[in-house]
Scaffold this motif. Structure first.
Motif, PDB file in Angstrom:
ATOM      1  N   LYS A  18       0.889  -1.107  -0.132  1.00 56.48           N
ATOM      2  CA  LYS A  18       0.008   0.005  -0.154  1.00 56.48           C
ATOM      3  C   LYS A  18       0.812   1.325  -0.042  1.00 56.48           C
ATOM      4  O   LYS A  18       0.488   2.178  -0.888  1.00 56.48           O
ATOM      5  CB  LYS A  18      -0.804   0.071   1.234  1.00 56.48           C
ATOM      6  CG  LYS A  18      -1.783   1.006   1.381  1.00 56.48           C
ATOM      7  CD  LYS A  18      -2.824   1.033   2.575  1.00 56.48           C
ATOM      8  CE  LYS A  18      -3.740   2.221   2.446  1.00 56.48           C
ATOM      9  NZ  LYS A  18      -4.647   2.186   3.741  1.00 56.48           N
ATOM     10  N   ARG A  21       2.631   1.699  -3.203  1.00 56.03           N
ATOM     11  CA  ARG A  21       1.642   2.103  -4.244  1.00 56.03           C
ATOM     12  C   ARG A  21       1.474   3.582  -4.271  1.00 56.03           C
ATOM     13  O   ARG A  21       1.352   4.322  -5.356  1.00 56.03           O
ATOM     14  CB  ARG A  21       0.436   1.364  -3.964  1.00 56.03           C
ATOM     15  CG  ARG A  21      -0.854   1.683  -5.052  1.00 56.03           C
ATOM     16  CD  ARG A  21      -0.413   1.305  -6.573  1.00 56.03           C
ATOM     17  NE  ARG A  21      -1.177   1.906  -7.606  1.00 56.03           N
ATOM     18  CZ  ARG A  21      -0.769   1.783  -8.896  1.00 56.03           C
ATOM     19  NH1 ARG A  21       0.120   1.511  -9.295  1.00 56.03           N
ATOM     20  NH2 ARG A  21      -1.988   2.351  -9.814  1.00 56.03           N
ATOM     21  N   LEU A  22       1.304   4.091  -3.122  1.00 55.45           N
ATOM     22  CA  LEU A  22       1.211   5.699  -2.746  1.00 55.45           C
ATOM     23  C   LEU A  22       2.209   6.465  -3.260  1.00 55.45           C
ATOM     24  O   LEU A  22       2.245   7.490  -3.899  1.00 55.45           O
ATOM     25  CB  LEU A  22       0.956   5.892  -1.407  1.00 55.45           C
ATOM     26  CG  LEU A  22      -0.489   5.751  -0.614  1.00 55.45           C
ATOM     27  CD1 LEU A  22      -0.522   5.648   0.495  1.00 55.45           C
ATOM     28  CD2 LEU A  22      -1.520   6.194  -1.456  1.00 55.45           C
ATOM     29  N   ALA A  24       4.340   5.314  -5.776  1.00 57.48           N
ATOM     30  CA  ALA A  24       4.273   5.192  -7.109  1.00 57.48           C
ATOM     31  C   ALA A  24       3.322   6.333  -7.726  1.00 57.48           C
ATOM     32  O   ALA A  24       3.412   7.108  -8.881  1.00 57.48           O
ATOM     33  CB  ALA A  24       3.910   3.924  -7.621  1.00 57.48           C
ATOM     34  N   ASP A  25       2.046   6.365  -7.244  1.00 56.93           N
ATOM     35  CA  ASP A  25       1.050   7.449  -7.469  1.00 56.93           C
ATOM     36  C   ASP A  25       1.516   8.662  -7.545  1.00 56.93           C
ATOM     37  O   ASP A  25       1.301   9.623  -8.395  1.00 56.93           O
ATOM     38  CB  ASP A  25      -0.133   7.199  -6.775  1.00 56.93           C
ATOM     39  CG  ASP A  25      -0.973   5.689  -7.087  1.00 56.93           C
ATOM     40  OD1 ASP A  25      -0.805   5.369  -8.190  1.00 56.93           O
ATOM     41  OD2 ASP A  25      -1.843   5.579  -6.184  1.00 56.93           O
ATOM     42  N   LEU A  26       2.290   9.063  -6.275  1.00 59.01           N
ATOM     43  CA  LEU A  26       2.714  10.565  -5.937  1.00 59.01           C
ATOM     44  C   LEU A  26       3.820  10.971  -7.311  1.00 59.01           C
ATOM     45  O   LEU A  26       3.957  11.999  -7.742  1.00 59.01           O
ATOM     46  CB  LEU A  26       3.426  10.625  -4.836  1.00 59.01           C
ATOM     47  CG  LEU A  26       4.036  11.948  -4.278  1.00 59.01           C
ATOM     48  CD1 LEU A  26       2.899  12.941  -4.321  1.00 59.01           C
ATOM     49  CD2 LEU A  26       4.747  11.855  -2.985  1.00 59.01           C
ATOM     50  N   GLU A  27       4.717   9.877  -7.626  1.00 62.01           N
ATOM     51  CA  GLU A  27       5.598  10.109  -8.628  1.00 62.01           C
ATOM     52  C   GLU A  27       4.899  10.378  -9.882  1.00 62.01           C
ATOM     53  O   GLU A  27       5.390  11.219 -10.790  1.00 62.01           O
ATOM     54  CB  GLU A  27       6.456   8.919  -8.777  1.00 62.01           C
ATOM     55  CG  GLU A  27       7.478   8.597  -7.704  1.00 62.01           C
ATOM     56  CD  GLU A  27       8.356   7.402  -7.611  1.00 62.01           C
ATOM     57  OE1 GLU A  27       7.971   6.359  -8.256  1.00 62.01           O
ATOM     58  OE2 GLU A  27       9.263   7.377  -6.984  1.00 62.01           O
ATOM     59  N   VAL A  28       3.866   9.713 -10.253  1.00 67.54           N
ATOM     60  CA  VAL A  28       2.925   9.670 -11.353  1.00 67.54           C
ATOM     61  C   VAL A  28       2.438  11.243 -11.637  1.00 67.54           C
ATOM     62  O   VAL A  28       2.648  12.061 -12.492  1.00 67.54           O
ATOM     63  CB  VAL A  28       2.258   8.539 -11.766  1.00 67.54           C
ATOM     64  CG1 VAL A  28       1.238   8.869 -12.858  1.00 67.54           C
ATOM     65  CG2 VAL A  28       2.932   7.220 -11.958  1.00 67.54           C
ATOM     66  N   ALA A  29       1.897  11.492 -10.384  1.00 63.56           N
ATOM     67  CA  ALA A  29       1.429  12.646 -10.292  1.00 63.56           C
ATOM     68  C   ALA A  29       2.436  14.091 -10.533  1.00 63.56           C
ATOM     69  O   ALA A  29       1.954  15.094 -11.056  1.00 63.56           O
ATOM     70  CB  ALA A  29       0.592  13.072  -8.943  1.00 63.56           C
ATOM     71  N   GLU A  32       3.105  14.567 -14.219  1.00 68.14           N
ATOM     72  CA  GLU A  32       2.263  15.179 -15.087  1.00 68.14           C
ATOM     73  C   GLU A  32       1.903  16.863 -14.700  1.00 68.14           C
ATOM     74  O   GLU A  32       1.732  17.226 -13.708  1.00 68.14           O
ATOM     75  CB  GLU A  32       0.954  14.180 -14.868  1.00 68.14           C
ATOM     76  CG  GLU A  32       0.923  13.080 -15.149  1.00 68.14           C
ATOM     77  CD  GLU A  32      -0.311  12.310 -15.020  1.00 68.14           C
ATOM     78  OE1 GLU A  32      -1.248  12.510 -14.470  1.00 68.14           O
ATOM     79  OE2 GLU A  32      -0.396  11.064 -15.418  1.00 68.14           O
ATOM     80  N   GLN A  43      -2.258  13.406  -2.156  1.00 70.87           N
ATOM     81  CA  GLN A  43      -1.324  12.400  -2.461  1.00 70.87           C
ATOM     82  C   GLN A  43      -0.508  12.470  -1.183  1.00 70.87           C
ATOM     83  O   GLN A  43      -0.093  11.377  -0.723  1.00 70.87           O
ATOM     84  CB  GLN A  43      -0.697  12.447  -3.677  1.00 70.87           C
ATOM     85  CG  GLN A  43      -1.621  12.321  -4.784  1.00 70.87           C
ATOM     86  CD  GLN A  43      -2.007  10.883  -5.140  1.00 70.87           C
ATOM     87  OE1 GLN A  43      -1.321   9.831  -4.291  1.00 70.87           O
ATOM     88  NE2 GLN A  43      -2.860  10.579  -5.936  1.00 70.87           N
TER      89      GLN A  43
END
Length: 340
Positions: A18, A21-22, A24-29, A32, A43
Motif C-alpha cells: 500500500k 503504491r502511494l 508510485a502514484d505520487l511520482e506519476v502525479a 504530469e 497524495q
C-alpha cells in the motif's frame, strides 16, 4: 526457484504494498503537468498517513524485539549459570573420587607392611625355623599383635568413610603419650623382624638413652618409622643389613635408617617424596611397590613439625634421617648417663 534474497525482497514489498503504491502514484502525479495542487496535497497526506502507520508498527516491533532480546539474555545467563554449576559439580565429583582413590591407596599401602610381617612370621612357623615352644608362642603373640594393628587401621579407614571424604586426607593427630625409645623400637622390631628373617637380613637397632621418657604421638611416629624400615627391607638384598639408630637431642627425636641396598641416583632422590613416585631400583624379594611410603612419611612429619632427609650414593646404600619434636618428661630433668 527464486534466490533467498529475491524472495525476501518480494515479501517485504508485499508487506508494504500500500505504501509503495502511494509513492508510485505520487511520482506519476508529480510527472504530469496538469495535476491540480489539491490532488497533489491529498497524495502527500495519504503518504504521510501510511508512513505514520508504518512508524507505529515499527515501534511496536522494536518493543517486541527488545523484550525478546531481554528474555534471550536472561535465558543465556541462566544457561551459563547452569553450565557453571554443573561444571563445579563435576569438578567436585572428580575431586572426591581422587580423594577416595588416595584414601584407598594409602590404606592399601599401610596394610602391606604389617600383613607382610604376619606372612613372614607365619612362614617361619610353618617351616619350623622359629625354635622351641617358647619361641613359637612368642611368634604367635607377635602375629596376633600385628593382626590387631591391621584391624585398628581398617577401623580408621572406615571412620574416614563414615565421616565423609571432605578434604585431602592428612594424618589425624593422636594424643601425645609417654613412652621410651626402647618401647618404640621394640614395637618396630616385633612388626618387621619376620620380614628381615625371611630375607636373611641383619636387622640391628642402636638406641641412645633407651629408657628416657618422652612425650610423642606414638602411632604417627610408628607409621613413619615402619614405612622407612619397610622400604629398607624391601630394597636390601638377601644377606644385607638394615641398621636403625635413635637418640634424644634436647627436645628432638633423631631417628635414622641405614640400609645396604642399591642406593639412589640423583634422579631417584629428586622424586623420593612424590606420591606414586617410582625408583630405578626394584625390590629385591619380589615385593610390590606403589610409591607411597616415603610420601606418607613426609606428609606425617610435615603435620608433626618434623623433617626427613636422605643421604645416598648409587651402589652404596641409603640413610634416611628423621628429626621430630618431642616433649620431655617433667619427671626427668637430666638424661641418664650414656652406657659405654
Amino acid at each position: 526457484m527464486m534466490a533467498p534474497s529475491v524472495a525476501r525482497d518480494s515479501q517485504v514489498r508485499a508487506l508494504y504494498h500500500k505504501e509503495l503504491r502511494l509513492v508510485a502514484d505520487l511520482e506519476v502525479a508529480l510527472a504530469e503537468n496538469n495535476v491540480q495542487p489539491e490532488a497533489l496535497r491529498n497524495q502527500f497526506e495519504a503518504v504521510a498517513r501510511g508512513y505514520h502507520s508504518l512508524l507505529n508498527q515499527v515501534i511496536k516491533l522494536t518493543l517486541i524485539s527488545d523484550t525478546l532480546q531481554q528474555k534471550l539474555k536472561m535465558a543465556e545467563a541462566e544457561r551459563t549459570a547452569t553450565i557453571d554449576h554443573v561444571s563445579r559439580l563435576n569438578k567436585n565429583l572428580r575431586s572426591l573420587n581422587d580423594k577416595k582413590d588416595e584414601i584407598l591407596a594409602l590404606a592399601a599401602h599401610d596394610f602391606r607392611s604389617p600383613i607382610s610381617g604376619i606372612q613372614g612370621l607365619a612362614q617361619l612357623l610353618a617351616d619350623g625355623e622359629v625354635g622351641d615352644e617358647g619361641e613359637n608362642r612368642q611368634a604367635a603373640k607377635e602375629i596376633a599383635g600385628t593382626a590387631e594393628e591391621v584391624l585398628r587401621m581398617i577401623s580408621n579407614v572406615l571412620e574416614v568413610y563414615r565421616g565423609g571424604i571432605s578434604s585431602v586426607p592428612k594424618p589425624s593427630s593422636t594424643h601425645v603419650s609417654e613412652t621410651t625409645l626402647a618401647k618404640l623400637l621394640g614395637r618396630l622390631e616385633s612388626h618387621l623382624k619376620g620380614e628381615a628373617r625371611r630375607k636373611s637380613i641383619r636387622f640391628q637397632m642402636e638406641i641412645d638413652t633407651p629408657e628416657i621418657v618422652i612425650g610423642i604421638e606414638e602411632d604417627l611416629f610408628l607409621r613413619v618409622a615402619e614405612n622407612l624400615l619397610s622400604n629398607a627391607l624391601k630394597f636390601t638384598p638377601t644377606g644385607g643389613s638394615v641398621i636403625t639408630r635413635a637418640k634424644i637431642d634436647e627436645n628432638w627425636l633423631l631417628f635414622e635408617v641405614e640400609d645396604s641396598g642399591p642406593g639412589l641416583s640423583a634422579k631417584d632422590q629428586a622424586s623420593l617424596f612424590k606420591r606414586f613416585g617410582t625408583l630405578s631400583a626394584r625390590p629385591t624379594g619380589g615385593e610390590a611397590s606403589i610409591g607411597l611410603g616415603l610420601n606418607i612419611a613426609g606428609r606425617i612429619l610435615g603435620h608433626l613439625g618434623g623433617s626427613i632427609t636422605c643421604e645416598s650414593e648409587q651402589g652404596q646404600g641409603a640413610t634416611f634421617r628423621v628429626r621430630l619434636p618431642i616433649q620431655r618428661s617433667k619427671l626427668q630433668s637430666k638424661r641418664p648417663p650414656v652406657a659405654a
